[in-house]
Design an enzyme around this catalytic site. Sequence first.
Site, PDB file in Angstrom:
ATOM      1  N   GLU A 192       9.581  78.496  49.002  1.00  0.00           N
ATOM      2  CA  GLU A 192       8.593  77.549  49.520  1.00  0.00           C
ATOM      3  C   GLU A 192       7.247  77.731  48.845  1.00  0.00           C
ATOM      4  OE1 GLU A 192      10.293  78.637  52.747  1.00  0.00           O
ATOM      5  OE2 GLU A 192      11.427  76.771  52.538  1.00  0.00           O
ATOM      6  N   HIS A 237      12.111  86.290  58.919  1.00  0.00           N
ATOM      7  CA  HIS A 237      13.416  85.715  59.266  1.00  0.00           C
ATOM      8  C   HIS A 237      14.454  86.776  59.627  1.00  0.00           C
ATOM      9  CE1 HIS A 237      12.381  82.134  56.348  1.00  0.00           C
ATOM     10  NE2 HIS A 237      11.641  82.126  57.430  1.00  0.00           N
ATOM     11  N   ASN A 282      15.128  78.497  55.621  1.00  0.00           N
ATOM     12  CA  ASN A 282      14.401  78.919  56.824  1.00  0.00           C
ATOM     13  C   ASN A 282      15.344  78.717  58.001  1.00  0.00           C
ATOM     14  OD1 ASN A 282      12.960  77.359  54.749  1.00  0.00           O
ATOM     15  ND2 ASN A 282      11.222  78.418  55.617  1.00  0.00           N
TER      16      ASN A 282
HETATM   17  P1  FAE Z   1      12.724  83.857  68.863  1.00  0.00           P
HETATM   18  O1  FAE Z   1      12.180  82.527  68.490  1.00  0.00           O
HETATM   19  O2  FAE Z   1      12.170  85.068  68.212  1.00  0.00           O
HETATM   20  O3  FAE Z   1      12.562  83.990  70.447  1.00  0.00           O
HETATM   21  C1  FAE Z   1      12.818  85.169  71.146  1.00  0.00           C
HETATM   22  C2  FAE Z   1      11.962  85.157  72.412  1.00  0.00           C
HETATM   23  O4  FAE Z   1      12.412  86.167  73.299  1.00  0.00           O
HETATM   24  C3  FAE Z   1      10.474  85.449  72.154  1.00  0.00           C
HETATM   25  O5  FAE Z   1       9.711  84.483  72.821  1.00  0.00           O
HETATM   26  C4  FAE Z   1      10.277  86.850  72.732  1.00  0.00           C
HETATM   27  O6  FAE Z   1       8.970  87.055  73.241  1.00  0.00           O
HETATM   28  C5  FAE Z   1      11.311  86.885  73.838  1.00  0.00           C
HETATM   29  N1  FAE Z   1      11.806  88.221  74.173  1.00  0.00           N
HETATM   30  C6  FAE Z   1      12.228  89.175  73.327  1.00  0.00           C
HETATM   31  N2  FAE Z   1      12.677  90.268  73.977  1.00  0.00           N
HETATM   32  C7  FAE Z   1      12.523  89.969  75.327  1.00  0.00           C
HETATM   33  C8  FAE Z   1      12.807  90.706  76.515  1.00  0.00           C
HETATM   34  N3  FAE Z   1      13.349  91.928  76.483  1.00  0.00           N
HETATM   35  N4  FAE Z   1      12.492  90.126  77.703  1.00  0.00           N
HETATM   36  C9  FAE Z   1      11.950  88.886  77.741  1.00  0.00           C
HETATM   37  N5  FAE Z   1      11.672  88.150  76.635  1.00  0.00           N
HETATM   38  C10 FAE Z   1      11.967  88.692  75.446  1.00  0.00           C
HETATM   39  O7  FAE Z   1      14.311  83.912  68.668  1.00  0.00           O
HETATM   40  N6  FAE Z   1      11.676  79.658  60.517  1.00  0.00           N
HETATM   41  C11 FAE Z   1      11.890  78.414  60.018  1.00  0.00           C
HETATM   42  O8  FAE Z   1      12.996  77.890  60.129  1.00  0.00           O
HETATM   43  N7  FAE Z   1      10.860  77.736  59.403  1.00  0.00           N
HETATM   44  C12 FAE Z   1       9.619  78.281  59.234  1.00  0.00           C
HETATM   45  O9  FAE Z   1       8.713  77.627  58.699  1.00  0.00           O
HETATM   46  C13 FAE Z   1       9.398  79.602  59.721  1.00  0.00           C
HETATM   47  N8  FAE Z   1       8.194  80.223  59.555  1.00  0.00           N
HETATM   48  C14 FAE Z   1       7.956  81.419  60.184  1.00  0.00           C
HETATM   49  C15 FAE Z   1       6.669  81.974  60.152  1.00  0.00           C
HETATM   50  C16 FAE Z   1       6.384  83.120  60.894  1.00  0.00           C
HETATM   51  C17 FAE Z   1       4.997  83.710  60.845  1.00  0.00           C
HETATM   52  C18 FAE Z   1       7.407  83.733  61.682  1.00  0.00           C
HETATM   53  C19 FAE Z   1       7.132  84.956  62.511  1.00  0.00           C
HETATM   54  C20 FAE Z   1       8.684  83.191  61.701  1.00  0.00           C
HETATM   55  C21 FAE Z   1       8.976  82.051  60.957  1.00  0.00           C
HETATM   56  N9  FAE Z   1      10.241  81.462  60.990  1.00  0.00           N
HETATM   57  C22 FAE Z   1      10.465  80.243  60.414  1.00  0.00           C
HETATM   58  C23 FAE Z   1      11.374  82.126  61.683  1.00  0.00           C
HETATM   59  C24 FAE Z   1      11.710  81.500  63.039  1.00  0.00           C
HETATM   60  O10 FAE Z   1      10.546  81.348  63.816  1.00  0.00           O
HETATM   61  C25 FAE Z   1      12.751  82.403  63.732  1.00  0.00           C
HETATM   62  O11 FAE Z   1      13.904  82.430  62.919  1.00  0.00           O
HETATM   63  C26 FAE Z   1      13.129  81.888  65.105  1.00  0.00           C
HETATM   64  O12 FAE Z   1      12.004  81.812  65.946  1.00  0.00           O
HETATM   65  C27 FAE Z   1      14.182  82.782  65.738  1.00  0.00           C
HETATM   66  O13 FAE Z   1      14.671  82.142  66.896  1.00  0.00           O
HETATM   67  P2  FAE Z   1      15.418  82.935  68.028  1.00  0.00           P
HETATM   68  O14 FAE Z   1      15.888  81.968  69.040  1.00  0.00           O
HETATM   69  O15 FAE Z   1      16.416  83.844  67.404  1.00  0.00           O
END
Ligand code: FAE
Length: 520
Positions: free
Chosen positions: A374, A459, A497
Amino acid sequence: MRGFQVSRRRFLGMTALAMTATGTAKADTNHEAVVIGTGYGAAVAALRLGQRGIRTTMLEMGQLWDEPGPDGKIFCPMLNPDRRAMWFKDRTEAPLETLLGLPIVNRPIERYAGVLDKVHFAEMAVYLGRGVGGGSLVNGGMAVTPKREYFEEVLPDVDADEMYGKFFPLANKTLRVNTIRPAFLESTSWYQYARTARRQAANAGFGTQVIPNVYDFAHMEGEARGTKPKSALAGEVIYGNNHGKMSLDKTYLADALATGNVTIKTLHHVKRIQQHQDGYLLTVEQRDPFGKLLNTKKISCRHLFLGAGSLGTTELLLRARDNGDLPNLSDEIGRGWGPNGNVMTARTMIGGFQQSGMPVLAIDAWQDHEVFAEIAPVPAGVETLASLYLAITKNPERGTFHYDRGTDGITLDWRREQMKPSIRAVRGVFDEMNRTNLSTYRPDLFGIGKVFSDDFTYHPLGGCLLGRATDEYGRVRGHKNLYVTDGSLIGGSIGANPFVSITALAERNLSRITATDLNH
Ligand code: FAE
């Protein structure tokens, strides 16, 4: 339409906050379904359960981000961060260490339940979103459907016809994915950096593609005209966007709450999962935003969906297995982790001082180099003479999580040298970019003298792989009514992504699970 969105959002906020305020110490029993987390996988689970009439409670360790701070904004500015920026840190930890060689990017902040976390393991760090919406609050919004061939390689037992015919389109629609208007991309000064990098990629023989996003490009055009409040055009991304971005709280989660069957409890951190009758008993710590413990609750449920992300879900299951709480969990828990081959690099280029925070172009060198890079902004408000890239590479290396009884946390068995295949691949593309365009790598952005980031990822993927730690639909092997629904199902790499893939896979799994396991 607009009014509808606002009122639904308000509905979300009121419901979640009301639920937080009414938390009690006594055991909270007999929930039909509990979803841990509020990120992509969790949000899909909550919406589809809610639509089937199943009373569902979501437990999220982070905050609901809907209240403006003293500056009138919900999220803090990227260049002037405060405690809202990070999850219990004394100092911000932005991915770029320095700017123009000066250590001016990061600064001291008060410890607080902020929106971006950086979790440090011995040789790898992981950025995560914390709050209602998980990663959607802090990510770049890039909504990429992976190449079908690679998807089939990574998940050979998933029916690709069904994914590409049904669940990817459904995920893209529900996430409100849109694409920049070509005339805007080609004319606006805010994407000069992307157009220049595209031209230089073409000089070096590399193709580029436009990448869709969940940022509302109509809003962005309004920002450029001066008719809409600025967010992407004010450099906002990693500490949250105050406008424009359709994060999960405005899409899946708002829809889930609108079913009337879903509630969200915020600042609720799940610590322990035990077997309880034919369901599960959770130990949950409720804290205030400064980290003070308010309450330790017991919450029981029949069906438990783990959507705490690759790190969160894997930690909960490893702890449960190794403490004997869920003794039948398999040896597969903790295995198959990878950073999606993430490498950042930067080269010298005049990009302009106006740079939209939302990337819209990528260099597609997957075919020959196994690199999808990207073209990222450096939204510093000044000319930095840097062109930044987030490269996603095909890296076969995998890591393993272990439970550490001493700290009651997890360790990650991953060595820095495992990034070598990724760095080699990125060099293959960017050495050529530099040679043809007479540019050089920037040695001043990832620590002095370092031209590739090989020590952090955005990621994280894997830890509870589909078809290994779970069955083909995310049902955890060894325990009934226990499901994984997030990025931990995907084995370390997806070639793009990941959030569209995580969402679409969760849609597929939930469509099966709600039809068979939760038949009312
Ligand atoms: P996630 O979105 O991480 O959600 C997990 C949730 O569970 C969070 O809200 C936590 O606070 C919560 N949690 C964790 N442990 C506990 C617990 N014990 N008790 C209660 N709550 C808990 O999971 N991906 C893209 O496709 N495009 C992008 O442009 C992109 N840019 C990114 C930029 C940054 C800075 C970051 C950090 C990530 C980026 N990503 C991007 C990755 C993407 O946000 C990530 O793959 C997803 O958010 C993962 O989704 P999940 O549902 O696995």
